[in-house]
Design an enzyme around this catalytic site. Structure first.
Site, PDB file in Angstrom:
ATOM      1  CG  ASN A 171       1.790  48.193  14.116  1.00 13.06           C
ATOM      2  OD1 ASN A 171       1.280  48.649  13.103  1.00 13.06           O
ATOM      3  ND2 ASN A 171       1.069  47.756  15.136  1.00 13.06           N
ATOM      4  CD  GLU A 172      -1.945  50.473  15.555  1.00 11.96           C
ATOM      5  OE1 GLU A 172      -2.218  49.784  16.560  1.00 11.96           O
ATOM      6  OE2 GLU A 172      -2.760  50.666  14.638  1.00 11.96           O
TER       7      GLU A 172
ATOM      8  CD  GLU B 186      -2.674  48.933  11.074  1.00  8.68           C
ATOM      9  OE1 GLU B 186      -3.771  48.899  11.691  1.00  8.68           O
ATOM     10  OE2 GLU B 186      -1.603  48.493  11.533  1.00  8.68           O
TER      11      GLU B 186
ATOM     12  CD  GLN C  79      -4.920  42.505   8.796  1.00 10.49           C
ATOM     13  OE1 GLN C  79      -4.756  41.347   8.448  1.00 10.49           O
ATOM     14  NE2 GLN C  79      -4.623  42.921  10.015  1.00 10.49           N
TER      15      GLN C  79
END
Length: 503
Positions: free
Chosen positions: A171-172, A291, A352
Site C-alpha cells: 500500500n502506498e 482509494e 472508506q
C-alpha cells in the site's frame, strides 16, 4: 453557450466492471470496531455485526471490499487475526497511533462479506514484511487442505478456501509516511518477486501493484514508469489513490476536482502503455483506483491526529468527516470520471465504508445513518449497467484558480444492451445558475423517463448528522422530459443528477 450532449451506443467506452463500485475497510478509527462490528448493539447478530449497517451496505451496492488497509497493512501480521479470539495478541498500530485488538480478523471479515454480498480484495504487507509472508497468507487463504497453513485454516473453522482472487501488493509504497517506504526501484523489485511467487501457487490470481498515492507526489509518473518496468509482465493492475477537499474557501476549484482525477487516470494509462510499448508487449495494464473520496486531510493533521508514547487508544474517533451537499456533488462527479474511463479503470474502492471518511455513520449503541455521499454512490451502483458511453458534451466554461478554464457541466451515460436501459449522470458546477441540457437520444428509440433525481440544496453546507440524519437526500427532478428524439433536463446550481431511461 447552450449545453448539449448525445447518447449513442456506438460511442462505447467500454464495459462497466462491477468492481468499479467497490469500497475499502481498514482497521482505522471506528471503521471496524463500533462501525461494522459492535456485539452489544441492539441490532447485532450472533457474530457481533450490526444488522443496521449490513442493511445500509447492501443498499449502497458495494461489489468488492479492499481489506485490511491502507497504511495499517504495512505493519500488520496476518497471523494475529486468525485462531481463537482469546489468544490473539493486541498490537500497536503505528500507522494510526492506536491499539489493534485483532478481535475481527480474516475469518470474521470474510463471514461479514457474505452478509453484504461483496468480494474480498486482500492486501499483503510489503512494508515490514515480504514475499514469504505473502505466500503464507495465500496458502492459508486459498489452498484446500493438506498443508500446514491450509490445515490450520480448517482447524480454525473454515473448511473451504476463502478463494481470494484479487491481491494488492502493499500500500502506498511511494509515501514517506508508509512503514517500509521504498524507492520505486526497490519496491518494483520486491513487488515483482512477490507477484512471481504468488503466481507459482496460482497463475490466475489478479495482482495490483502500487502506483502513486497522489498525482501530486513529486515522484508521480516516474514512479509508475519504474515500478511497471519491473512488474509489467507480473501484474494486472496498477493502483491510483486520490482525495479531494475544499481549500481556503475555493469552492469553484473544489467543484472541478474531477478534472484532476481525469488527468491522473489518463497520465497513468499513457505511462503504462509507454512501458508496454518499450517492452513490445500487447498486454494492457488496467487501473485499480482503490482509494478515492473527499477527505479533509488538513483537519486530520490539525485536530484528529493522535500522539504520545503512552497514548494508544482502541478504535478512536478518527477521520469522521461530515459531508456537505457540495462534497456529495464533487463525490458524484468523481464517480462520473471513473465511468468515463471504464475501459481501463476496472476496479475502484471508495475509501472508506463506515465512520472513517465514509458514506455510512454509526453511533455506539445508537443509530446508523446515510451521509450525503451515500446517495450518488448507491444510485450510480444501481443504475450504471452495461457499457459506459462517451456523450460528446458541449458545455459553457468557467475559470478556476487551480485548473484554469473547465466545463460548467460534466456527464457520462451508460447503456445495457440486454435490457435497453440507459442511465445518464450529470453535474452542474455553476454556483449561481441552473442549466438546461439538451440530450440527443435519437439513436435509441422508444425511451421514457423511468427515474430522475437530483442531489442539491439551497444550503450547500447542509449535512446529515446524528441529530438530523435525514436533512439531505435525493429529490425528484421533474424537469426531465422527452420530446421525440430529445431529452431535456434542468440542473440546479451545484447539483448531481441521475436519470434512468427505458422502454
Amino acid at each position: 453557450m447552450p449545453a448539449a450532449l448525445t447518447i449513442d451506443p456506438r460511442f462505447a467506452v467500454g464495459p462497466i466492471n462491477r468492481r468499479l463500485f467497490g469500497s475499502f475497510v481498514e482497521h482505522l478509527g471506528r471503521c471496524v470496531y463500533d462501525g461494522i462490528y459492535e456485539p452489544g448493539h441492539s441490532t447485532a447478530d450472533a457474530e457481533g455485526f450490526r444488522q443496521d449497517v449490513i442493511d445500509l451496505v447492501n443498499e449502497l451496492g458495494v461489489s468488492a471490499i479492499r481489506y485490511p488497509g491502507g497504511n495499517f497493512v504495512s505493519g500488520f501480521r496476518w497471523e494475529d487475526s486468525v485462531g481463537p479470539r482469546d489468544q490473539r495478541p493486541r498490537r500497536l498500530d503505528l500507522a494510526w497511533h492506536s491499539t489493534e485488538t485483532n478481535e475481527v480478523g480474516l475469518h470474521e471479515f470474510s463471514g461479514w462479506l457474505e452478509k453484504v454480498g461483496s468480494e474480498l480484495m486482500l492486501a499483503v504487507n510489503l512494508g515490514t514484511r515480504g514475499t514469504l509472508e505473502a505466500l503464507d497468507l495465500l496458502e492459508y487463504s486459498n489452498i484446500g487442505g493438506g498443508t500446514a497453513l491450509s490445515d490450520q485454516r480448517v482447524a480454525n473453522g473454515h473448511a473451504e478456501p476463502f478463494d481470494v482472487r484479487m491481491w494488492c501488493l502493499g500500500n502506498e509504497m511511494d509515501g514517506p509516511w508508509q512503514l517500509g517506504h521504498r524507492s520505486a526501484d526497490d519496491y518494483g523489485k520486491i513487488a515483482s518477486q512477490t507477484a512471481k511467487a504468488l503466481r507459482q501457487v496460482d497463475p490466475e490470481l489478479e495482482l495490483v501493484v502500487c502506483g502513486s498515492s497522489s498525482a501530486h507526489m513529486p515522484t508521480f509518473g516516474e514512479w509508475e514508469r519504474v515500478v511497471l518496468t519491473h512488474t509489467y509482465d507480473d501484474v494486472d493492475y496498477i493502483s491510483c489513490h486520490a482525495y479531494y477537499e475544499e481549500k481556503n474557501g475555493d469552492l469553484g476549484s473544489f467543484l472541478a476536482s474531477a478534472v484532476d482525477m481525469d488527468h491522473f487516470i489518463e497520465t497513468v494509462v499513457a505511462t503504462a502503455d509507454h512501458v508496454g510499448a518499450v517492452k513490445g508487449s500487447t498486454k494492457k495494464i488496467d487501473i485499480s483506483f482503490d482509494e478515492w473520496n473527499v477527505w479533509y486531510i488538513d483537519r486530520y493533521h490539525g485536530v484528529d491526529k493522535i500522539e504520545g508514547v503512552d497514548n494508544w487508544p482502541v478504535a478512536p474517533r478518527l477521520l469522521e468527516d461530515a459531508y456537505s451537499v457540495a462534497d456529495a456533488v464533487v463525490f458524484g462527479n468523481l464517480l462520473i470520471s471513473l465511468l468515463k474511463h471504464a475501459d481501463r479503470v476496472t476496479s475502484a474502492s471508495l475509501a472508506q465504508l463506515v465512520n472513517v471518511i465514509a458514506p455510512i455513520m454509526t453511533e455506539p449503541g445508537g443509530i446508523a445513518w446515510k451521509q450525503t455521499t451515500f446517495f450518488p454512490f448507491a444510485t450510480t451502483s444501481r443504475l450504471a449497467v452495461g457499457s459506459s458511453l462517451e456523450v460528446r458534451l458541449e458545455s459553457p466554461v468557467y475559470k478556476t484558480e487551480v485548473y484554469g478554464e473547465v466545463p460548467v457541466l460534466d456527464a457520462v451515460a451508460t447503456h445495457d444492451a440486454e435490457t435497453g436501459a440507459v442511465a445518464l449522470f450529470l453535474v452542474n458546477r455553476d454556483q449561481t445558475d441552473a442549466h438546461e441540457v439538451s440530450v440527443d437520444i435519437s439513436a435509441l428509440a422508444g425511451l421514457t423517463v423511468k427515474e430522475s433525481v437530483s442531489l442539491w440544496d439551497d444550503d450547500r453546507s447542509a449535512t446529515n448528522t446524528l441529530d438530523d440524519p435525514e436533512r439531505v437526500g435525493l429529490t425528484p427532478n421533474e424537469t426531465a422530459s422527452i420530446d421525440g428524439g430529445r431529452l431535456t433536463v434542468t440542473l440546479p446550481p451545484v447539483s448531481w443528477t441521475a436519470i434512468s431511461l427505458g422502454a
